[in-house]
Design an enzyme around this catalytic site. Structure first.
Site, mmCIF file in Angstrom:
data_model
loop_
_atom_site.group_PDB
_atom_site.id
_atom_site.type_symbol
_atom_site.label_atom_id
_atom_site.label_comp_id
_atom_site.label_asym_id
_atom_site.label_seq_id
_atom_site.Cartn_x
_atom_site.Cartn_y
_atom_site.Cartn_z
ATOM 1 N N GLN A 34 0.839 -1.126 0.027
ATOM 2 C CA GLN A 34 0.219 -0.096 0.142
ATOM 3 C C GLN A 34 0.969 1.280 0.138
ATOM 4 O O GLN A 34 0.610 2.414 0.636
ATOM 5 C CB GLN A 34 -0.775 0.110 1.149
ATOM 6 C CG GLN A 34 -1.792 -1.390 1.390
ATOM 7 C CD GLN A 34 -2.632 -1.413 2.586
ATOM 8 O OE1 GLN A 34 -2.860 -0.392 3.298
ATOM 9 N NE2 GLN A 34 -3.145 -2.710 2.797
ATOM 10 N N CYS A 35 1.807 1.193 -0.703
ATOM 11 C CA CYS A 35 2.960 2.223 -0.808
ATOM 12 C C CYS A 35 2.974 3.118 -2.110
ATOM 13 O O CYS A 35 2.331 2.549 -2.965
ATOM 14 C CB CYS A 35 4.479 1.813 -0.703
ATOM 15 S SG CYS A 35 5.529 2.779 -0.874
ATOM 16 N N GLN A 36 3.201 4.498 -1.827
ATOM 17 C CA GLN A 36 3.254 5.071 -3.243
ATOM 18 C C GLN A 36 4.115 4.337 -4.352
ATOM 19 O O GLN A 36 4.120 5.019 -5.492
ATOM 20 C CB GLN A 36 3.491 6.688 -2.836
ATOM 21 C CG GLN A 36 5.285 6.578 -2.448
ATOM 22 C CD GLN A 36 5.510 7.932 -2.171
ATOM 23 O OE1 GLN A 36 4.689 9.106 -2.363
ATOM 24 N NE2 GLN A 36 6.967 8.137 -1.615
ATOM 25 N N THR A 38 4.303 1.271 -5.011
ATOM 26 C CA THR A 38 3.643 0.052 -5.255
ATOM 27 C C THR A 38 3.559 -0.195 -6.724
ATOM 28 O O THR A 38 3.781 -1.451 -7.213
ATOM 29 C CB THR A 38 2.255 -0.283 -4.777
ATOM 30 O OG1 THR A 38 2.465 -0.076 -3.351
ATOM 31 C CG2 THR A 38 1.745 -1.604 -4.773
#
Length: 182
Positions: A34-36, A38
């Protein structure tokens, strides 16, 4: 020492020796679902497909130390990566990459190459720096991993060649991989 001295737990719970990858070029990365960054799962998959036949492997280790961006288990992360991003490279169990519970493999990796100063040229770099400075300022010090999708390039002999930060260019990473196949 080399990476071949370490063990890692696969997403299914099996223990795997890094000896398994002897003779291969490796890109080892801590990841989050759920990371920028991803979107990099897809970029990494393209690299994997392009160079796998030459002896290239990507080893992905989910990590929840950065903004609680991977709360899932390793098995859940692996299933999500395969289903949502079409990932076919190995996804291992969730690890910690900084602090007292740092996985031994990542402790080794991050101390084998120098850390470049954190760039603040682009808006993305400035925002990332601010996020780290606010929530985990210690991650900006020493050899700590700063964020998800930090990558370590390892040659065919188990030697760590380079460290790439999350905002590193995939073109630069690919060029470094190509150099190891020459």
């Amino acid at each position: 020492m080399s990476i071949y001295n370490y063990l890692a737990k696969k997403a299914n719970g099996d223990i795997l020796s890094m000896q398994t990858y002897r003779g291969k070029v490796l890109l080892i990365t801590n990841t989050a679902s759920q990371c920028q960054f991803t979107y990099q799962y897809e970029d990494l998959q393209k690299l994997y497909v392009k160079y796998a036949e030459q002896g290239f492997e990507i080893l992905s280790f989910p990590c929840n130390q950065f903004g609680n961006q991977n709360p899932e288990s390793g098995a859940q992360s692996a299933a999500q990566c395969m289903g949502q991003f079409g990932v076919t490279y190995p996804i291992f169990d969730k690890v910690q990459v900084n602090g007292d519970m740092t996985h031994p493999l990542f402790n080794y990796l991050k101390h084998e190459v120098d850390v470049a100063p954190m760039a603040k040229d682009t808006m993305q770099q400035k925002m990332l720096y601010q996020q780290i400075a606010e929530h985990n300022p210690d991650y900006l010090l020493g050899h700590n991993i700063r964020w998800n999708f930090t990558k370590f390039l390892v040659d065919q002999h188990g030697k760590v060649i380079a460290r790439f930060e999350p905002d590193s260019s995939m073109l630069d990473i690919e060029n470094a991989i190509q150099q190891l196949f020459k």
